[in-house]
Design a protein around this motif. Structure first.
Motif, PDB file in Angstrom:
ATOM      1  N   ASP A   1      35.061  48.850  36.574  1.00  0.00           N
ATOM      2  CA  ASP A   1      33.977  47.865  36.594  1.00  0.00           C
ATOM      3  C   ASP A   1      32.789  48.441  35.839  1.00  0.00           C
ATOM      4  O   ASP A   1      32.467  49.620  35.987  1.00  0.00           O
ATOM      5  CB  ASP A   1      33.573  47.563  38.049  1.00  0.00           C
ATOM      6  CG  ASP A   1      32.486  46.505  38.148  1.00  0.00           C
ATOM      7  OD1 ASP A   1      32.708  45.379  37.676  1.00  0.00           O
ATOM      8  OD2 ASP A   1      31.408  46.816  38.690  1.00  0.00           O
TER       9      ASP A   1
ATOM     10  N   ARG B   1      29.013  47.104  33.256  1.00  0.00           N
ATOM     11  CA  ARG B   1      28.175  46.042  32.711  1.00  0.00           C
ATOM     12  C   ARG B   1      28.357  45.963  31.199  1.00  0.00           C
ATOM     13  O   ARG B   1      28.598  46.959  30.514  1.00  0.00           O
ATOM     14  CB  ARG B   1      26.702  46.297  33.020  1.00  0.00           C
ATOM     15  CG  ARG B   1      26.353  46.541  34.480  1.00  0.00           C
ATOM     16  CD  ARG B   1      26.478  45.296  35.344  1.00  0.00           C
ATOM     17  NE  ARG B   1      27.871  44.944  35.642  1.00  0.00           N
ATOM     18  CZ  ARG B   1      28.655  45.640  36.474  1.00  0.00           C
ATOM     19  NH1 ARG B   1      28.213  46.736  37.058  1.00  0.00           N
ATOM     20  NH2 ARG B   1      29.891  45.243  36.704  1.00  0.00           N
TER      21      ARG B   1
ATOM     22  N   ASP C   1      30.384  41.265  33.162  1.00  0.00           N
ATOM     23  CA  ASP C   1      31.176  42.341  33.756  1.00  0.00           C
ATOM     24  C   ASP C   1      32.430  42.598  32.934  1.00  0.00           C
ATOM     25  O   ASP C   1      33.074  41.667  32.427  1.00  0.00           O
ATOM     26  CB  ASP C   1      31.588  41.972  35.185  1.00  0.00           C
ATOM     27  CG  ASP C   1      30.378  41.843  36.093  1.00  0.00           C
ATOM     28  OD1 ASP C   1      29.848  42.882  36.500  1.00  0.00           O
ATOM     29  OD2 ASP C   1      29.971  40.704  36.380  1.00  0.00           O
TER      30      ASP C   1
ATOM     31  N   ASN D   1      37.273  41.849  39.020  1.00  0.00           N
ATOM     32  CA  ASN D   1      36.046  42.503  39.467  1.00  0.00           C
ATOM     33  C   ASN D   1      34.929  41.463  39.577  1.00  0.00           C
ATOM     34  O   ASN D   1      33.772  41.739  39.292  1.00  0.00           O
ATOM     35  CB  ASN D   1      35.645  43.664  38.545  1.00  0.00           C
ATOM     36  CG  ASN D   1      35.590  43.274  37.077  1.00  0.00           C
ATOM     37  OD1 ASN D   1      36.189  42.290  36.656  1.00  0.00           O
ATOM     38  ND2 ASN D   1      34.878  44.060  36.280  1.00  0.00           N
ATOM     39  N   HIS D   2      35.334  40.262  40.023  1.00  0.00           N
ATOM     40  CA  HIS D   2      34.378  39.180  40.257  1.00  0.00           C
ATOM     41  C   HIS D   2      34.487  38.670  41.690  1.00  0.00           C
ATOM     42  O   HIS D   2      34.792  37.506  41.948  1.00  0.00           O
ATOM     43  CB  HIS D   2      34.599  38.047  39.247  1.00  0.00           C
ATOM     44  CG  HIS D   2      34.076  38.368  37.883  1.00  0.00           C
ATOM     45  ND1 HIS D   2      34.796  39.097  36.972  1.00  0.00           N
ATOM     46  CD2 HIS D   2      32.884  38.096  37.298  1.00  0.00           C
ATOM     47  CE1 HIS D   2      34.075  39.248  35.866  1.00  0.00           C
ATOM     48  NE2 HIS D   2      32.919  38.656  36.043  1.00  0.00           N
TER      49      HIS D   2
ATOM     50  N   GLN E   1      30.779  40.323  46.376  1.00  0.00           N
ATOM     51  CA  GLN E   1      29.962  41.527  46.449  1.00  0.00           C
ATOM     52  C   GLN E   1      30.079  42.291  45.141  1.00  0.00           C
ATOM     53  O   GLN E   1      31.153  42.792  44.799  1.00  0.00           O
ATOM     54  CB  GLN E   1      30.395  42.420  47.615  1.00  0.00           C
ATOM     55  CG  GLN E   1      29.515  43.651  47.787  1.00  0.00           C
ATOM     56  CD  GLN E   1      29.804  44.390  49.082  1.00  0.00           C
ATOM     57  OE1 GLN E   1      30.329  43.809  50.022  1.00  0.00           O
ATOM     58  NE2 GLN E   1      29.454  45.661  49.142  1.00  0.00           N
ATOM     59  N   PRO E   2      29.005  42.407  44.359  1.00  0.00           N
ATOM     60  CA  PRO E   2      29.061  43.134  43.089  1.00  0.00           C
ATOM     61  C   PRO E   2      29.539  44.566  43.292  1.00  0.00           C
ATOM     62  O   PRO E   2      29.242  45.219  44.299  1.00  0.00           O
ATOM     63  CB  PRO E   2      27.605  43.096  42.603  1.00  0.00           C
ATOM     64  CG  PRO E   2      27.005  41.909  43.280  1.00  0.00           C
ATOM     65  CD  PRO E   2      27.673  41.829  44.618  1.00  0.00           C
TER      66      PRO E   2
END
Length: 341
Positions: A158, A160, A178, A199-200, A203-204
């Motif tokens: 994960d 940015r 992401d 990874n969505h 909860q980030p």
């Protein structure tokens, strides 16, 4: 069988699973990296897959960039001569023609009848799978076996995304989105497998990657699986090489249900597919195998301690899902392998 590398090169490759492993390998051999890109609105989602294929037939050897438009359900395959592939030694940094890729970002200049995709993206806050001498990456000690059909690596669970891409003349801003990066290399893909990733979650920072496949081994076959769930900064691992028990595996067209029991935790997964497209995948002859993949699946993950305490019950969106090959054989071997004695 792909001939083994020299001991030094094999050691270097095993301890750098994200880097290129094809130096010194004779055909058949393939290697590909999978970049998942999702913008912050979730309306633009792409898988960009650079790779290389070494064939016994020189006319079939080539490198490529494959693109899956997960929202539209379309795929594109940009083919380049084999000599257009370049790689750095000992680290993940490759080029396919004018396109460049690393763990820190990518630069694309793809154009042709199938469409255009151009621009640069950078990545921050990567979460790589830990690499140790005993367990160099997600493969665990199997990474040290020199005769596996397929090897797998996770570059980042994960992270940015920053930057923009121009897609067929339309500018798409991925800043704040992401990403996820993994890879495969070896002789060919398994006879049957299930792969899923998201990874969505609500909860980030929560990310799930999971795969199960039929593995040829010393003249026989067994079912192997590797799962990583990143949640609240902790990586929960479930794998055949860790002694994880497979309590349930249900693979149907409308859903996949999967339950695993580790030493301290139980993980229940339900995957619901969505529309997708066909991707090219390697055999020992060429890249002609076609497999379905969607980026519109949903993954429900339920993690609990063995005493029943619930740690996570959440559903991941924009999920990647592949259900391919001889699935009846996969389930049959799994049931025999994990049935109570």
């Amino acid at each position: 069988m792909t001939p083994p590398l020299s001991p030094l090169n094999f050691l270097r490759a095993a301890l750098n699973p994200d880097a290129y492993h094809g130096t010194g390998r004779r055909p058949p051999f393939f290697e590909g990296w999978y970049f998942k890109l999702v913008d912050p609105t979730l309306q633009h989602r792409y898988a960009v897959i650079p790779g290389v294929f070494k064939s016994r037939d020189p006319g079939l050897a080539h490198c490529f960039v494959q693109v899956l438009d997960g929202q539209a359900g379309r795929s594109s395959y940009y083919r380049y001569p084999a000599e257009a592939f370049r790689s750095a030694r000992g680290r993940f940094e490759i080029a396919v023609g004018p396109n460049r890729f690393s763990a820190e970002g990518l630069s694309l200049d793809l154009g042709g009848p199938e469409g255009t995709l151009r621009g640069e993206l950078s990545f921050s806050g990567l979460n790589p799978w830990p690499v140790t001498l005993i367990s160099p990456g997600i493969m665990g000690w199997y990474a040290w076996a020199p005769f596996m059909q397929t090897y797998h690596g996770v570059v980042s669970l994960d992270h940015r995304i920053h930057g923009q891409l121009e897609v067929n003349g339309q500018r798409v801003d991925f800043t704040g989105g992401d990403g996820y990066i993994e890879k495969d290399w070896g002789r060919s893909f398994p006879s049957g497998w299930v792969w899923m990733q998201s990874n969505h979650f609500s909860q980030p920072g929560t990310s799930l990657t999971a795969s199960i496949a039929t593995i040829p081994w010393l003249g026989r076959s067994f079912v192997g699986f590797i799962i990583g769930l990143l949640h609240e900064g902790r990586l929960y691992r479930f794998a055949t090489y860790l002694g994880t028990a497979l309590e349930r595996l249900e693979v149907r067209e409308e859903r996949v249900r999967w339950t695993l029991r580790g030493r301290e935790h139980r993980l229940e997964i339900e995957a619901l597919p969505g529309p997708g497209a066909l991707l090219h995948a390697p055999t020992e002859i060429d890249m002609g195998r076609r497999i379905p993949e969607t980026m519109q699946a949903s993954l429900r993950a339920r993690l609990s301690r063995l005493d029943g305490a619930l740690l996570l019950d959440d559903t991941g969106a924009c999920a990647g899902l592949e259900v391919a090959g001889d699935l009846d054989g996969l389930v049959r071997i799994a049931e025999a392998q994990f049935s109570p004695r």
